[in-house]
Design a protein around this motif. Structure first.
Motif, short mmCIF file in Angstrom:
data_model
loop_
_atom_site.label_atom_id
_atom_site.label_comp_id
_atom_site.label_asym_id
_atom_site.label_seq_id
_atom_site.Cartn_x
_atom_site.Cartn_y
_atom_site.Cartn_z
N UNK A 32 -3.70 -1.59 -6.95
CA UNK A 32 -3.30 -1.75 -5.54
C UNK A 32 -3.63 -0.48 -4.76
N UNK A 33 -3.30 0.67 -5.34
CA UNK A 33 -3.56 1.95 -4.70
C UNK A 33 -5.05 2.15 -4.45
N UNK A 34 -5.86 1.93 -5.46
CA UNK A 34 -7.31 2.13 -5.31
C UNK A 34 -7.93 1.14 -4.34
N UNK A 35 -7.47 -0.10 -4.36
CA UNK A 35 -7.99 -1.10 -3.42
C UNK A 35 -7.74 -0.69 -1.98
N UNK A 36 -6.57 -0.16 -1.69
CA UNK A 36 -6.29 0.21 -0.31
C UNK A 36 -7.05 1.47 0.10
N UNK B 240 0.82 -1.20 0.00
CA UNK B 240 0.00 0.00 0.00
C UNK B 240 0.86 1.26 0.00
N UNK B 241 1.87 1.27 0.85
CA UNK B 241 2.75 2.45 0.94
C UNK B 241 3.50 2.69 -0.37
N UNK B 242 4.02 1.64 -0.96
CA UNK B 242 4.74 1.79 -2.23
C UNK B 242 3.82 2.22 -3.35
N UNK B 243 2.63 1.61 -3.43
CA UNK B 243 1.68 1.99 -4.47
C UNK B 243 1.25 3.44 -4.32
N UNK B 244 0.99 3.86 -3.10
CA UNK B 244 0.60 5.25 -2.85
C UNK B 244 1.71 6.21 -3.29
N UNK C 246 1.93 6.19 -7.25
CA UNK C 246 0.82 6.88 -7.90
C UNK C 246 0.92 8.39 -7.68
N UNK C 247 1.24 8.79 -6.46
CA UNK C 247 1.35 10.22 -6.16
C UNK C 247 2.53 10.88 -6.87
N UNK C 248 3.45 10.07 -7.38
CA UNK C 248 4.61 10.61 -8.09
C UNK C 248 4.59 10.28 -9.57
N UNK C 249 3.39 10.05 -10.12
CA UNK C 249 3.21 9.98 -11.55
C UNK C 249 3.16 8.60 -12.19
N UNK C 250 3.22 7.54 -11.43
CA UNK C 250 3.14 6.20 -12.01
C UNK C 250 1.74 5.97 -12.56
N UNK C 251 1.66 5.46 -13.78
CA UNK C 251 0.37 5.21 -14.41
C UNK C 251 0.14 3.73 -14.72
#
Length: 85
Positions: free
Chosen positions: A73-77, A54-58, A61-66
């Motif tokens: 993973x980000x949305x699920x958490x 969760x921490x890595x995905x967040x 995503x917050x740093x531009x990963x698409x």
């Protein structure tokens, strides 16, 4: 929580949405380790692997990963209820 050694975290699954897995070993500050341990112990639906994912995905995503898998993973958490610590 016995699976987490002091100041080290090993065998973290980076992509829980696929069968490809990578092990990761890193040193953590004592403060981060204690807060992670406290969170996992007080939230039975979480474990150290889910927390790190969760921490890595967040972060990504917050740093531009698409990437779709990371976004999933980000949305699920985001929609997984948990107590805050």
């Amino acid at each position: 929580m016995d699976q987490i050694s002091h100041s080290k975290l090993s065998d973290v699954i980076l992509d829980e949405c696929s069968s490809n897995k990578v092990s990761l070993e890193t040193e953590l500050s004592e403060t981060l380790y204690n807060k992670m341990k406290d969170f996992v112990l007080s939230n039975p639906t979480w474990d150290q692997y889910k927390l790190i994912n969760s921490a890595l995905a967040t972060f990504l995503v917050q740093n531009g990963c698409t990437d779709e898998n990371v976004s999933e993973i980000y949305l699920n958490q985001l929609f997984t209820p948990s107590k805050s610590f």
